[in-house]
Design an enzyme around this catalytic site. Structure first.
Site, short mmCIF file in Angstrom:
data_model
loop_
_atom_site.label_atom_id
_atom_site.label_comp_id
_atom_site.label_asym_id
_atom_site.label_seq_id
_atom_site.Cartn_x
_atom_site.Cartn_y
_atom_site.Cartn_z
N GLU A 31 -6.48 13.46 1.29
CA GLU A 31 -5.35 14.81 1.59
C GLU A 31 -5.70 15.65 0.33
OE1 GLU A 31 -1.09 16.42 3.23
OE2 GLU A 31 -1.49 14.36 2.10
N ASN A 88 -3.57 18.49 -1.68
CA ASN A 88 -2.38 18.93 -1.33
C ASN A 88 -2.35 20.12 -2.78
OD1 ASN A 88 -0.08 17.21 0.20
ND2 ASN A 88 -1.47 15.94 -1.14
N1 LIG Z 1 -6.28 6.53 6.67
C1 LIG Z 1 -5.22 5.91 6.44
N2 LIG Z 1 -4.94 4.53 6.42
C2 LIG Z 1 -3.64 4.03 6.19
N3 LIG Z 1 -2.62 4.65 5.88
C3 LIG Z 1 -2.89 5.90 5.64
C4 LIG Z 1 -3.98 6.63 6.18
N4 LIG Z 1 -3.91 7.93 5.95
C5 LIG Z 1 -2.44 8.15 5.60
N5 LIG Z 1 -1.88 6.90 5.55
C6 LIG Z 1 -0.43 6.75 5.13
O1 LIG Z 1 0.25 7.82 5.57
C7 LIG Z 1 0.74 8.40 4.44
C8 LIG Z 1 1.03 10.18 4.65
O2 LIG Z 1 -0.54 10.33 4.72
P1 LIG Z 1 -0.97 11.71 4.33
O3 LIG Z 1 -2.25 11.69 4.87
O4 LIG Z 1 -1.13 11.76 2.72
O5 LIG Z 1 -0.06 12.85 5.01
P2 LIG Z 1 1.48 13.59 4.37
O6 LIG Z 1 0.83 14.88 4.37
O7 LIG Z 1 2.40 13.44 5.32
O8 LIG Z 1 1.59 12.87 3.09
C9 LIG Z 1 0.20 7.92 3.25
O9 LIG Z 1 0.92 7.80 2.11
C10 LIG Z 1 -0.19 6.67 3.66
O10 LIG Z 1 0.53 5.78 3.44
MG LIG Z 2 0.10 12.56 1.31
#
Ligand SMILES: Nc1ncnc2c1ncn2[C@@H]1O[C@H](COP(=O)(O)OP(=O)(O)O)[C@@H](O)[C@H]1O
Ligand SMILES: [Mg+2]
Length: 319
Positions: free
Chosen positions: A287, A289
């Site tokens: 991600e 941000n």
């Molecule tokens: N590909 C992935 N594999 C395992 N866990 C994931 C993955 N993508 C996200 N997560 C988990 O989900 C959480 C939120 O994901 P993220 O993509 O950063 O979205 P947000 O905008 O809600 O932060 C991360 O902190 C991580 O713990």
């Molecule tokens: Mg995130």
């Protein structure tokens, strides 16, 4: 230096956690004139962007025995007035996501800030960068990922990967993030709910087991990594977000992560995304941000640094 922060209602911010407060505090410490404005007050008159600007002073929040000591009151707001934003040197757009229609409209209003005033992050850049989708252009940095509203495509992807994570494209703080695996009796229903029955595309990503050890937030200033914090999921939870109960832990930036930052830097600069927070899990970028990245209070506390001061030095050098 005059700097306006467009933020959510000040009384709702957490001075011990919110990066916006750390930045405003550093600006005050530097002797800058700091103003706050609510996104809803943004307007255009005579082709100039304006906002209801209130002068604010943030009282220092010291770190004592590893804890931020928040004074009461921790801020003082003075009488505000509508002003053209070009009266500022910097305007920093930092309301929390999600990027709503109102948020998007705010960025269109900010297009009418005269160029002598620097808007961070650039309204164009914010519009260009959906926080989930923006990462997809950095091939080699991202895990296996699809974006689709089609249930069959998602089912096939999960069957091939075994385990996957499904994410709304406009989410934040772990909201709506779902773990999928073949054989889950709820999988069809979960996909229907998330895609609004095949109408809203979602991101589906291979599940990265390294997520158990943490989701690393790296803060980039002008394309350069300036600090990082690991967010470790609480027990019984796979999401590492602090908003989902994850705990902040000290962490270094690896060579692989520096390479990812180097790969991103020219694109971030081209989009005038000067202050961003990337999320990296097991060496994979998940991600970017750009709206209101956080992590500064945690990095300052764990690393004994002051990223806010570093950012203010950088701003001062831009004038
Ligand atoms: N590909 C992935 N594999 C395992 N866990 C994931 C993955 N993508 C996200 N997560 C988990 O989900 C959480 C939120 O994901 P993220 O993509 O950063 O979205 P947000 O905008 O809600 O932060 C991360 O902190 C991580 O713990
Ligand atoms: Mg995130």
């Amino acid at each position: 230096m005059k700097i306006a922060f467009i933020i959510d209602p000040i009384a709702k911010l957490d001075p011990a956690h919110d990066t916006s407060v750390a930045l405003m505090e550093a600006a005050c410490r530097r002797g800058a004139e700091v103003f706050i404005a609510d996104m809803n007050s943004l307007s255009v008159k005579d082709s100039k962007a304006r906002a209801f600007l209130q002068p604010i002073k943030i009282h220092p929040v010291p770190l004592v025995d590893g804890k931020w000591q928040v004074p009461q009151p921790w801020y003082e707001v003075e009488q505000g007035e509508f002003q053209p934003l070009e009266n500022m040197q910097f305007v920093w757009m930092r309301p929390d996501p999600p990027v709503t229609t109102e948020y998007l409209y705010a960025t269109y209003i900010l297009d009418y800030v005269a160029p002598k005033t620097r808007v961070l992050n650039s309204p164009r850049g914010i519009r260009a960068a959906n926080e989930k989708m923006y990462a997809l252009q950095f091939q080699g940095a991202i895990p296996k990922t699809i974006v689709t509203a089609d249930k069959g495509t998602i089912i096939d992807f999960v069957a091939a990967e075994g385990k996957a994570v499904m994410k709304p494209l406009g989410g934040k703080g772990g909201e709506g993030i779902l773990f999928l695996e073949t054989g889950d009796r709820n999988i069809n229903s979960l996909i229907e709910i998330s895609t609004n029955i095949g109408k809203t595309p979602v991101m589906v990503q291979e599940y990265l087991p390294a997520a158990q050890d943490g989701d690393k937030r790296i803060i980039l200033l002008d394309g350069e990594p300036i600090g990082a914090v690991n967010r470790v999921p609480k027990s019984g939870e796979f999401r590492g977000n602090m908003a989902a109960g994850g705990s902040a832990a000290q962490v270094d930036i690896t060579d692989r992560e520096r390479e990812i930052c180097t790969q991103l830097a020219p694109t971030l600069k081209a989009d005038s995304l000067m202050f961003v927070g990337i999320d990296v899990i097991g060496g994979y970028l998940t991600e970017v941000n750009v709206t209101s990245p956080t992590g500064v209070r945690e990095i300052d506390r764990l690393d004994g640094v002051s990223l806010g001061d570093r950012v203010m030095d950088w701003l001062a050098a831009q004038i």
